[in-house]
Enzyme design. Structure first.
Site, PDB file in Angstrom:
ATOM      1  N   CYS A 184     -43.008  51.730  68.340  1.00  0.00           N
ATOM      2  CA  CYS A 184     -42.703  52.101  66.962  1.00  0.00           C
ATOM      3  C   CYS A 184     -41.275  52.644  66.929  1.00  0.00           C
ATOM      4  O   CYS A 184     -40.997  53.709  67.487  1.00  0.00           O
ATOM      5  CB  CYS A 184     -43.693  53.164  66.493  1.00  0.00           C
ATOM      6  SG  CYS A 184     -43.362  53.772  64.838  1.00  0.00           S
ATOM      7  N   CYS A 193     -38.221  47.114  63.626  1.00  0.00           N
ATOM      8  CA  CYS A 193     -39.576  47.626  63.343  1.00  0.00           C
ATOM      9  C   CYS A 193     -40.534  46.630  63.963  1.00  0.00           C
ATOM     10  O   CYS A 193     -40.394  45.407  63.740  1.00  0.00           O
ATOM     11  CB  CYS A 193     -39.806  47.727  61.835  1.00  0.00           C
ATOM     12  SG  CYS A 193     -41.532  48.068  61.397  1.00  0.00           S
TER      13      CYS A 193
HETATM   14  N1  DGL Z   1     -43.988  49.588  63.374  1.00  0.00           N
HETATM   15  C1  DGL Z   1     -43.286  50.771  63.125  1.00  0.00           C
HETATM   16  C2  DGL Z   1     -41.835  50.679  63.569  1.00  0.00           C
HETATM   17  O1  DGL Z   1     -41.524  49.986  64.522  1.00  0.00           O
HETATM   18  C3  DGL Z   1     -43.451  51.505  61.823  1.00  0.00           C
HETATM   19  C4  DGL Z   1     -44.050  50.828  60.653  1.00  0.00           C
HETATM   20  C5  DGL Z   1     -44.469  51.839  59.587  1.00  0.00           C
HETATM   21  O2  DGL Z   1     -45.537  52.421  59.766  1.00  0.00           O
HETATM   22  O3  DGL Z   1     -43.737  52.016  58.607  1.00  0.00           O
HETATM   23  O4  DGL Z   1     -40.974  51.326  63.019  1.00  0.00           O
END
Ligand code: DGL
Length: 215
Positions: free
Chosen positions: A70, A176
């Site tokens: 994340c 993301c």
């Molecule tokens: N998948 C996450 C990232 O890489 C965050 C997505 C979210 O919950 O907004 O930032």
């Protein structure tokens, strides 16, 4: 060896798939926090309150290292988490340095959540590696929810990709992990106008180094 992968939602699953195809014998515990998604609209304090208990449980369950799949957590609170979680944490963050090295037009686009784009770590990455480069940060604020809920707006993805290419970006950074699920679509719209990069491969290399140290 048991390892953990954590994300707010299904972004982490794309990372699990990549890890399993490279390291098929490894046991992976995947946890998410989909009831509190999107993380990308939360403050660092909220992110810490939400993620720390889950990561502590993962350590209890036997994870010897955890990939923080994340960008939002990695860019906002990785150092806070490292102070309270007793196993090595492997961060994933936007690939600003590689993008700055790859670009010929000196224009790159970074697709990421508002919290990632607003983090001090992201600012540091830009100041250190992309000083003389124009960084376009298109509005992807609804994308993680859209992908999590499988309500993908293909027109929006196509329009945004075309827009950054028309502005001259020749590298598009997926900052993301949710966006890994639409990588093929972005690659096909960008065509030969832009390279699309994301950090799964270097993160797996880092994971291998950590596993060697733990062995
Ligand atoms: N998948 C996450 C990232 O890489 C965050 C997505 C979210 O919950 O907004 O930032």
């Amino acid at each position: 060896m048991v390892i953990g992968v954590f994300d707010s939602g299904i972004g982490g699953l794309s990372v699990v798939n990549a890890i399993k195809s490279e390291l098929p014998d490894i046991e992976v515990i995947f946890r998410n926090d989909s009831k509190n998604l999107p993380y990308g609209s939360k403050t660092p304090e909220q992110l810490l309150t939400l993620s720390a208990p889950i990561l502590k449980d993962m350590v209890e369950e036997g994870c010897k290292t955890i990939v923080i799949a994340c960008n939002t957590l990695s860019t906002n609170i990785i150092e806070d988490l490292r102070k309270i979680i007793d196993v090595p944490l492997i961060a994933m963050e936007p690939m600003i340095k590689p993008a700055a090295e790859l670009t010929k037009s000196k224009i790159i686009a970074v697709c990421a959540t508002p919290a990632t784009l607003g983090s001090k770590r992201y600012e540091w990455l830009k100041n250190n590696y992309a000083k003389n480069i124009r960084v376009i940060e298109p509005d992807c604020s609804n994308w993680s929810l859209m992908i999590e809920n499988n309500e993908i707006d293909h027109d929006e993805i196509r329009n945004l990709t075309n827009l950054v290419c028309e502005e001259g970006a020749d590298v598009i950074v997926l900052g993301c992990t949710h966006y890994h699920w639409i990588e093929d679509e972005i690659v096909s719209v960008a065509g030969d106008r832009a390279r699309v990069i994301q950090p799964e491969k270097p993160v797996i290399e880092q994971l291998k180094r950590v596993l060697e140290q733990l062995a």
